[in-house]
Write an enzyme that holds these catalytic residues in place. Structure first.
Site, short mmCIF file in Angstrom:
data_model
loop_
_atom_site.label_atom_id
_atom_site.label_comp_id
_atom_site.label_asym_id
_atom_site.label_seq_id
_atom_site.Cartn_x
_atom_site.Cartn_y
_atom_site.Cartn_z
N GLU A 262 0.90 -1.15 0.00
CA GLU A 262 0.00 0.00 0.00
C GLU A 262 0.94 1.20 0.00
OE1 GLU A 262 -1.64 3.07 1.62
OE2 GLU A 262 -1.86 1.78 3.37
N CYS A 301 -1.95 8.72 3.55
CA CYS A 301 -1.82 8.13 2.21
C CYS A 301 -3.09 8.36 1.41
CB CYS A 301 -1.50 6.65 2.33
SG CYS A 301 -2.59 5.79 3.45
P1 NDP Z 1 9.69 4.01 3.32
O1 NDP Z 1 9.17 3.28 2.16
O2 NDP Z 1 11.11 4.40 3.33
O3 NDP Z 1 9.44 3.21 4.65
C1 NDP Z 1 8.25 2.49 4.92
C2 NDP Z 1 8.57 1.31 5.82
O4 NDP Z 1 9.45 0.43 5.16
C3 NDP Z 1 9.27 1.70 7.11
O5 NDP Z 1 8.84 0.85 8.14
C4 NDP Z 1 10.70 1.44 6.78
O6 NDP Z 1 11.49 1.22 7.92
C5 NDP Z 1 10.58 0.19 5.96
N1 NDP Z 1 11.71 -0.10 5.11
C6 NDP Z 1 12.46 0.77 4.39
N2 NDP Z 1 13.40 0.10 3.72
C7 NDP Z 1 13.25 -1.21 4.03
C8 NDP Z 1 13.94 -2.39 3.67
N3 NDP Z 1 14.96 -2.36 2.82
N4 NDP Z 1 13.53 -3.55 4.18
C9 NDP Z 1 12.50 -3.61 5.03
N5 NDP Z 1 11.82 -2.53 5.41
C10 NDP Z 1 12.18 -1.33 4.92
O7 NDP Z 1 8.77 5.22 3.47
P2 NDP Z 1 8.93 6.44 4.45
O8 NDP Z 1 8.35 6.03 5.74
O9 NDP Z 1 10.29 7.00 4.50
O10 NDP Z 1 8.05 7.45 3.68
C11 NDP Z 1 8.49 7.92 2.42
C12 NDP Z 1 7.32 8.30 1.58
O11 NDP Z 1 6.42 7.22 1.47
C13 NDP Z 1 6.50 9.41 2.12
O12 NDP Z 1 7.10 10.63 1.91
C14 NDP Z 1 5.25 9.19 1.37
O13 NDP Z 1 5.33 9.70 0.10
C15 NDP Z 1 5.14 7.71 1.32
N6 NDP Z 1 4.30 7.18 2.38
C16 NDP Z 1 3.18 6.55 2.06
C17 NDP Z 1 2.38 6.07 3.04
C18 NDP Z 1 1.15 5.32 2.77
O14 NDP Z 1 0.39 5.10 3.70
N7 NDP Z 1 0.87 4.85 1.60
C19 NDP Z 1 2.65 6.27 4.42
C20 NDP Z 1 3.89 6.92 4.68
C21 NDP Z 1 4.67 7.33 3.67
P3 NDP Z 1 12.45 2.38 8.49
O15 NDP Z 1 11.57 3.54 8.80
O16 NDP Z 1 13.03 1.76 9.69
O17 NDP Z 1 13.40 2.66 7.40
#
Ligand code: NDP
Length: 683
Positions: A262, A301
């Site tokens: 998502e 989101c």
């Molecule tokens: P990320 O995709 O970087 O992170 C989302 C989750 O994935 C976090 O728990 C993160 O952990 C984890 N993650 C990141 N890299 C890995 C990996 N290699 N292996 C396993 N888990 C991983 O998104 P962000 O939170 O930084 O947000 C960035 C952008 O995403 C926002 O600016 C927005 O545009 C979008 N977003 C969308 C959302 C939605 O609900 N659809 C919600 C939030 C953000 P960790 O934080 O520890 O890196």
């Protein structure tokens, strides 16, 4: 240095060895703690979930799991003030915190109640009808769903530290699959509080929920993904780029690990051409847009990024939304006057400013300043504060359909025709949600049916729906949450669909008796047991599937039909007018009412004296198969098909297969009779 969060794995809280990555108070910029999984054996956590959590959950029935979810919801509700207090440090106002915390508790409650109402006794989900696969009826097919024997790895986004984990946990738990919660780093301190409450409740079976506060790659356990098996699932919420990286992980591909994402999307809201200034719908549109921009500081989101407005109304919308935004006080959420808090952190704000740069280059800022905001009770730069920013521009500019600024940011874009706006909506390349605000059903239909293939959910808002509408930005546990394409291509929640996602669907083929034995649901063609005791005299515990009563025969006379017609007022010509009935292509002569047949059947199978059968609460799947002519004879065969005790009541539900046949043995009506039957102890 601040403390490093502990993970809860293998049945206990474990402290990592590493210094970890810092998390910051979104309001003050102070470090609140650190996260690390160094020294935590992430592979062992997955193995523990499979070995301990899975079997413990599978021991429980759907209804028992539903009861636990309900109890957990109650426990969290009692302690929600503790969560609100921590939530304020993520930049959330009290309203935002309630959205996150109470919203998550609401999902648990919704799944608890759906589990009890919609899932059967036991832990096998029988899906759909029996599929006949042979002429003689001796070979049939039935889809059944059983819990996967793996773990559900749930990777959460930073914007909903409570709702996110709970909306993923509830369906997995109900399905009987253990969860590993991985929070997003910036707000992991709030998810840790949530997990602390879950663990302290002592309600959930050992190993049902584990918590990895940090990376899924640790110094002692390697990459968790390397250790996933074909029975595991990954549910991801976050950015499209991370989703793209994770879904192609070699282990996920090689072992077909079920992966759902998502991701961020450029959701749209469309103002209908009819909704001109002065209409209720115009006001609803303006209010909704301003709300979606400022709730959770736009870090949703589902927030509206593209606001499509008939070109003639653009100025009016910009003016009205700006006027609302001007009233939004930004600052420390602890101040009761504050309407919009901070973003989750200064890193997130920088990310939003970067995206805003692309948008401001492409269009014109109408309200707000990306680099400056007046705040109350806080330092605007140390805290992650940002002004709401409203833009406008040319709808053909690609940036507006591609760049998501994940904050209080939205762009008003003009359109000329309904067909054009449908095409513009699709340029988002897949969204979680879209809304259309209109009082015109034609506009609603054209927009919804045209844009639906690009959306997971669509809201139609008008004066009639508004008073009770849950709004554009609120995913509902009963409905799917997810969207195609850019939105990740996944589906979460959606009521029992979300439970089924955690189970394996298997098409089982065999004889009626075998399907009955496997599913616990009597299948037509299996043995029926006609006993001396009428099944209506049996309590729930005494009743067995296959228990049968046969009633009849009873002759249906012309007098019966005429009496029924006169008595009920159902004088439809097929029952009362011989000439007209003769011309009917199905009957050729007068026939008995279907409802008369069903009523006679009840009279034939019922056992009238007070007893364990408490009520008849409906019939399902009623079909009239053969016309009943005057002087036909009816026989009813009623067979206990499914028995579903209710955990919390002194009765249960019994579904009976009803087959009404004529003298030739042909079925004239078939249906399921639904009754409530008392348990033994209750009488
Ligand atoms: P990320 O995709 O970087 O992170 C989302 C989750 O994935 C976090 O728990 C993160 O952990 C984890 N993650 C990141 N890299 C890995 C990996 N290699 N292996 C396993 N888990 C991983 O998104 P962000 O939170 O930084 O947000 C960035 C952008 O995403 C926002 O600016 C927005 O545009 C979008 N977003 C969308 C959302 C939605 O609900 N659809 C919600 C939030 C953000 P960790 O934080 O520890 O890196």
């Amino acid at each position: 240095m601040t403390a490093v969060l502990q993970s809860h794995v293998q049945g206990r809280w474990q402290a990592p060895t590493g210094e970890g990555r810092p998390m910051y108070d979104a309001v003050t910029g102070d470090e609140v703690g650190r996260v690390s999984t160094d020294g935590i054996d992430v592979a062992a956590a997955a193995a523990y979930g499979r070995r301990t959590g899975g079997p413990a959950l599978r021991e429980l029935s759907f209804h028992q799991r539903a009861s636990l979810l309900k109890a957990l919801a109650g426990h969290l509700r009692e302690h929600r003030e503790e969560l609100y207090a921590v939530s304020a440090r993520t930049g959330a106002t009290l309203g935002d915190s309630k959205f996150d915390v109470d919203g998550g508790i609401g999902v648990l409650q919704a799944y608890a109640s759906k589990g009890k109402r919609e899932l059967p006794a036991g832990s096998v989900l029988v899906e759909g009808d029996v599929e006949p696969l042979s002429k003689g009826g001796t070979f049939l097919g039935q889809h059944v769903l059983t819990p996967r024997h793996g773990v559900a790895v749930q990777i959460n986004a930073y914007n909903f530290p409570c709702w996110g984990p709970l909306e993923k946990l509830a369906p997995a738990f109900l399905a009987g699959v253990p969860t590993i919660i991985k929070p997003a780093t910036p707000t992991a301190f709030l998810t840790a509080e949530l997990v602390r409450l879950v663990v302290e409740s002592g309600l959930l079976p050992e190993g049902a929920v584990q918590f990895l506060a940090g990376s899924l790659t640790s110094s002692s356990g390697g990459d968790l993904f390397d250790h996933l098996t074909e029975q595991d699932l990954v549910s991801f919420t976050g950015s499209a780029s991370t989703a793209a990286r994770l879904r192609t992980h070699p282990t996920l591909t090689a072992r077909s690990v079920r992966f759902t994402a998502e991701a961020d999307s450029l959701n749209c809201s469309i103002l209908g051409p009819d909704a001109v200034p002065g209409t209720t719908e115009f006001d609803l549109y303006v209010k909704q847009l301003a709300t979606e921009m400022t709730v959770k500081a736009g870090q949703k989101c589902t927030a509206i990024r593209r606001a499509f407005v008939p070109s003639a109304q653009v100025d009016a919308v910009l003016e009205a939304v700006s006027a609302r935004l001007a009233k939004v006080t930004v600052g420390n959420p602890a101040n009761p006057d504050v309407r919009m808090g901070a973003l989750a952190g200064t890193e997130q704000r920088e990310e939003v400013r970067r995206s805003l740069k692309s948008l401001t280059d492409a269009g014109r800022v109408v309200f707000g300043d990306p680099d400056h905001v007046e705040v109350v009770d806080a330092d605007a730069e140390r805290g992650a504060f940002l002004s709401p920013v409203l833009l406008t521009g040319d709808p053909d500019t690609a940036a507006f359909h591609e760049v998501e600024a994940f904050g209080p940011v939205s762009t008003v874009l003009p359109y000329e025709s309904v067909d054009q706006v449908v095409e513009l909506a699709a340029r988002g390349q897949g969204s979680l949600v879209g809304s259309v605000v209109t009082a015109d059903p034609d506009v609603a239909r054209t927009v919804v049916l045209g844009a639906a293939p690009w959306h997971g959910r669509m809201l139609v808002l008008d004066a009639a729906a508004a008073p009770e509408s849950t709004g554009h930005g609120s995913p509902m546990p009963q409905l799917v949450h997810g969207g195609p394409g850019r939105a990740g291509g996944g589906e979460e929640m959606g009521g029992i669909r979300g439970v089924a996602h955690h189970m394996q669907r298997t098409a089982v083929q065999g004889s009626p008796a075998m399907l009955t034995a496997i599913t616990g649901r009597w299948v037509r063609g299996s043995e029926r047991t006609v006993t001396d005791v009428h099944p209506f005299r049996k309590h729930l515990e005494e009743l067995r599937i296959g228990d049968t009563v046969v009633g009849g025969p009873r002759r249906v006379t012309q007098e019966d039909v005429e009496h029924f017609a006169e008595f009920t007022g159902d004088t439809f010509y097929a029952h009362t007018d011989a000439e007209a009935a003769a011309a009917n292509p199905f009957f050729g002569e007068r026939v008995a009412h279907g409802y008369l047949v069903v009523s006679f059947a009840a009279g034939l199978f019922v056992d009238p004296a007070p007893g364990p059968v408490l009520a008849n609460f409906g019939v399902d799947s009623l079909r009239f198969l053969t016309p009943v002519k005057f002087d036909d004879e009816l026989t009813i065969t009623l067979t206990a098909k499914q028995i579903t005790p209710r955990d919390t009541a002194d009765y249960g539900e019994v579904r009976w297969d009803a087959d009404v046949t004529n003298a030739a043995g042909d079925s004239v009506a078939r249906y399921d009779v639904l009754t409530l039957v008392a348990k033994q102890a209750s009488s």
